[in-house]
Design a protein around this motif. Sequence first.
Motif, PDB file in Angstrom:
ATOM      1  N   ASN A   1     -34.231  47.057  42.638  1.00 44.29           N
ATOM      2  CA  ASN A   1     -34.860  48.373  42.756  1.00 44.29           C
ATOM      3  C   ASN A   1     -34.310  49.159  43.943  1.00 44.29           C
ATOM      4  O   ASN A   1     -33.452  48.664  44.689  1.00 44.29           O
ATOM      5  CB  ASN A   1     -36.389  48.238  42.841  1.00 44.29           C
ATOM      6  N   GLY A   2     -34.833  50.373  44.121  1.00 48.10           N
ATOM      7  CA  GLY A   2     -34.324  51.250  45.166  1.00 48.10           C
ATOM      8  C   GLY A   2     -34.571  50.733  46.566  1.00 48.10           C
ATOM      9  O   GLY A   2     -33.740  50.913  47.470  1.00 48.10           O
ATOM     10  N   TYR A   3     -35.724  50.082  46.794  1.00 48.97           N
ATOM     11  CA  TYR A   3     -36.014  49.528  48.119  1.00 48.97           C
ATOM     12  C   TYR A   3     -34.987  48.466  48.501  1.00 48.97           C
ATOM     13  O   TYR A   3     -34.467  48.439  49.623  1.00 48.97           O
ATOM     14  CB  TYR A   3     -37.411  48.897  48.138  1.00 48.97           C
ATOM     15  N   GLN A   4     -34.711  47.558  47.564  1.00 44.56           N
ATOM     16  CA  GLN A   4     -33.745  46.492  47.846  1.00 44.56           C
ATOM     17  C   GLN A   4     -32.341  47.063  48.016  1.00 44.56           C
ATOM     18  O   GLN A   4     -31.570  46.612  48.861  1.00 44.56           O
ATOM     19  CB  GLN A   4     -33.771  45.476  46.696  1.00 44.56           C
ATOM     20  N   CYS A   5     -32.053  48.090  47.239  1.00 47.45           N
ATOM     21  CA  CYS A   5     -30.710  48.678  47.283  1.00 47.45           C
ATOM     22  C   CYS A   5     -30.445  49.351  48.638  1.00 47.45           C
ATOM     23  O   CYS A   5     -29.384  49.154  49.235  1.00 47.45           O
ATOM     24  CB  CYS A   5     -30.553  49.688  46.146  1.00 47.45           C
ATOM     25  N   ILE A   6     -31.404  50.125  49.150  1.00 48.17           N
ATOM     26  CA  ILE A   6     -31.173  50.793  50.437  1.00 48.17           C
ATOM     27  C   ILE A   6     -31.047  49.770  51.554  1.00 48.17           C
ATOM     28  O   ILE A   6     -30.263  49.944  52.498  1.00 48.17           O
ATOM     29  CB  ILE A   6     -32.295  51.816  50.740  1.00 48.17           C
ATOM     30  N   ARG A   7     -31.797  48.664  51.446  1.00 55.04           N
ATOM     31  CA  ARG A   7     -31.659  47.617  52.463  1.00 55.04           C
ATOM     32  C   ARG A   7     -30.253  47.023  52.442  1.00 55.04           C
ATOM     33  O   ARG A   7     -29.637  46.819  53.503  1.00 55.04           O
ATOM     34  CB  ARG A   7     -32.703  46.525  52.230  1.00 55.04           C
ATOM     35  N   GLU A   8     -29.727  46.769  51.254  1.00 55.29           N
ATOM     36  CA  GLU A   8     -28.377  46.209  51.144  1.00 55.29           C
ATOM     37  C   GLU A   8     -27.330  47.200  51.647  1.00 55.29           C
ATOM     38  O   GLU A   8     -26.365  46.820  52.315  1.00 55.29           O
ATOM     39  CB  GLU A   8     -28.082  45.816  49.690  1.00 55.29           C
ATOM     40  N   ILE A   9     -27.519  48.481  51.337  1.00 50.80           N
ATOM     41  CA  ILE A   9     -26.571  49.501  51.803  1.00 50.80           C
ATOM     42  C   ILE A   9     -26.529  49.523  53.325  1.00 50.80           C
ATOM     43  O   ILE A   9     -25.457  49.506  53.939  1.00 50.80           O
ATOM     44  CB  ILE A   9     -26.955  50.888  51.258  1.00 50.80           C
ATOM     45  N   ARG A  10     -27.724  49.562  53.944  1.00 58.80           N
ATOM     46  CA  ARG A  10     -27.790  49.703  55.404  1.00 58.80           C
ATOM     47  C   ARG A  10     -27.430  48.420  56.147  1.00 58.80           C
ATOM     48  O   ARG A  10     -27.047  48.482  57.313  1.00 58.80           O
ATOM     49  CB  ARG A  10     -29.200  50.145  55.809  1.00 58.80           C
ATOM     50  N   GLN A  11     -27.528  47.261  55.475  1.00 56.92           N
ATOM     51  CA  GLN A  11     -27.276  46.000  56.169  1.00 56.92           C
ATOM     52  C   GLN A  11     -25.923  45.381  55.825  1.00 56.92           C
ATOM     53  O   GLN A  11     -25.281  44.796  56.698  1.00 56.92           O
ATOM     54  CB  GLN A  11     -28.380  44.984  55.841  1.00 56.92           C
ATOM     55  N   SER A  12     -25.503  45.510  54.568  1.00 61.01           N
ATOM     56  CA  SER A  12     -24.372  44.701  54.101  1.00 61.01           C
ATOM     57  C   SER A  12     -23.050  45.457  54.024  1.00 61.01           C
ATOM     58  O   SER A  12     -21.981  44.843  54.163  1.00 61.01           O
ATOM     59  CB  SER A  12     -24.693  44.120  52.711  1.00 61.01           C
TER      60      SER A  12
END
Length: 783
Positions: A580-591
């Motif tokens: 989902n969008g929450y998990q996606c933004i976390r991956e963008i900002r971290q990975s």
Amino acid sequence: MIDRKINILVIDDDTVDRMSMVRSVRQSGFDCEVTTATSCEEGVKAIRATKFDCVFLDYNLPDTNGFEFLELYASELRGAPVIVITSQGDEKLAVEAMRLGACDYLPKKMVTPEGVSQGIRYALRISEEKRSKHLFERALHDSQRKLETIISGYPIILWDLNKDMVFTMFKGHGVDLIQVDPADIIGKPLEEAEKVLPFNVQLLRDNYQPYEYSIDIESKGRIFEVTCTPKFDSQGEQDGIMGIATDITDFRKNENQLKEHLNQANELRQMKEQFLANMSHEIRTPIHGIMSLSNLLIKSQLNAEQLTYLKAIKKSADNLLIIINDILDISKIEAQKMTFESTVFNVQEIINTSWELFNEKAKEKGITLSRNIDECLPEYIKGDPTRLSQIINNLINNAIKFTNQGHVDISVQLSETNERCSMITFKVKDSGIGIAQHQLATIFDMFTQAGDDITRKYGGTGLGLSIVKNLVELQGGLIKAESTLGTGTTFTFSMPFEHPAPDEMDAYLNQSEIPESKINRTLRILVVEDNDINRLVINRIMKDWGVVIINAVNGLDALEKLKEQEVDIVLLDIEMPEMNGYQCIREIRQSLPEPKRSVAVMAMTAHANKKERDKCINLGMNDYISKPFDPQDLKQKIIQLSNQQVTETVVLDIDKAEEITPDATRKLTNLSYLKELSEGNESFFSDFIRLFLTNTPESMHELGNAITAKEWERVRQAAHKMKPSFNYLGLKEAHTIAASIEQDAMNRTELESIPARFHKLAEICHSAFEELETELKTYQTPS
């Protein structure tokens, strides 16, 4: 917080001040029933009819003054605490009023929800102390007479141990419950008594302390709360212990049941909130597709019949969206989570916008929609323009709906004004079907309409007027309806609005111009949306904007495309399969590596509420837009994102999202009020700043420890202690955060978000410290 509705009396002859006071009382956090009076005579009549918990008394009244009122009618008050409202410079009068019986005074500049809340709390505390004193005196008078009765009839055990740990007393009805003969206990040392008593009395020895303490002891299925009080001899040495053991078995059982019921109630509330959120999302998503595709089709080549059908589809979707918004507003009002802005705006622009919005609709029905705006209205006022528009639009829409011929008139008049605020009256008058007199009393009730056939003929949920009434009253206003069946209806509401301060006007007038709605360069935009219809709509909307569109169907697909291609902006849906969008933004900002990690991301979600918006922003998204959205809004937000400078990325946990760091280029402090307060005394000015720099880190440390320990009363006290200094230094955002932490800690609400707000407050304080240290260098206090 007191757990009942409290009665407040406001005696003030100035309409604007009275309305401001009523609004502040209603926003004070207390559940209040407010009665108003414009003179001493009206106030006395009200006092004789109702017992009030607190009376706010203006010093200057048309038929008397505060001193005379207190002297003449002290007995009429029946113990109700009086808080005198004074003007600037009347502190001596306030002191004299307190000598005559007032409990406190409140300067008019402090007539705010916070100031009034403090006054009410102080008044309630005084009332409670008086009541407690009275009850204590009565209890003391009756205690000797009732003591033996209590001992014999209540499940308690009174006991006493001397310094040698020998029982000298053991009696009470509780003795029967444990089936022990006091004769087998009295005169026996603790070790021997343990053979007779059905519980481990060694606990009394192990917990032998020189101060009062309590322990719980279980015996034969019963639970006793044992309170131990030390005895001391004339030399101050401990001479044994005495105490009382109370059977609390039923209490604990009831307590556990209450906790279980409370947990069930919280679960039901959470289920309701989740249901509303899911309902909003599930319905808004298809509506978004219907409305957007309808707008696109209307611009295409259609014959007259097709255009008629298409407009009917669009109107049905519009009506369904209104119903959804009404339901969400009612849920906010019921949960007491409705919030209001306080921003500068032009009321004439609000009226003109509403007129333009409904004028075409009125023309279609052959109705004249007119507007009449008082030339004396202040050009700019402070309030919530969005909610004011909602109130006006609802009333205009209703008027047009129930008017088949004739006119609908909108008028705005300045009722009263002073240097601080203005009372503005709005009227919406129609020549429609009207409302019967016996139905006017319930017209503002929830799910109520003027007749059983209204819903069948005109549609609607019966929620609109109830929402309007709540929105008006929650902002300190009043609303009424007047109608004659078959002739028409007039809705009138009056609300107080503050006047903007000079610095607020400067900020409003000098704010950046809205960028021209034109995309000046080729942007590569990644659209992450799993719904085929929504993806089609977004692609069609942006087709003519000169942008390159890349599509992804979920978060995993988006991450792969971000790794493979250069992207300027990501439009990210929230509810998607696989990721989902929450998990996606976390991956963008971290990975992802830079600069892809800092790509501009805008959330697209059908969850249309502030909590959802804040969550998206806190997780690292740059902006937010709710479905269904206006194409121009989307375009404007894309332009703004494309013009933003890339900032350092902060990695945020999805469950512990923190606020974004304040813009370092913006000056946080505003020392104008402190300078005015100092009256040229540089020593006072610099000493105040030094004190702030010394004390605030300690206070923040205390607040942080209390939050970590989840000691919410300690959190409330620490936040409350810090607020005034933030105000003196113009740290409005810090003051707002501290106030929200205090309020939520007191009400035990929104506790999970307090740590994030604390971190935001810490960041503001850190920046403010640097500003103030720089400021101190220009103010050297003579030694």
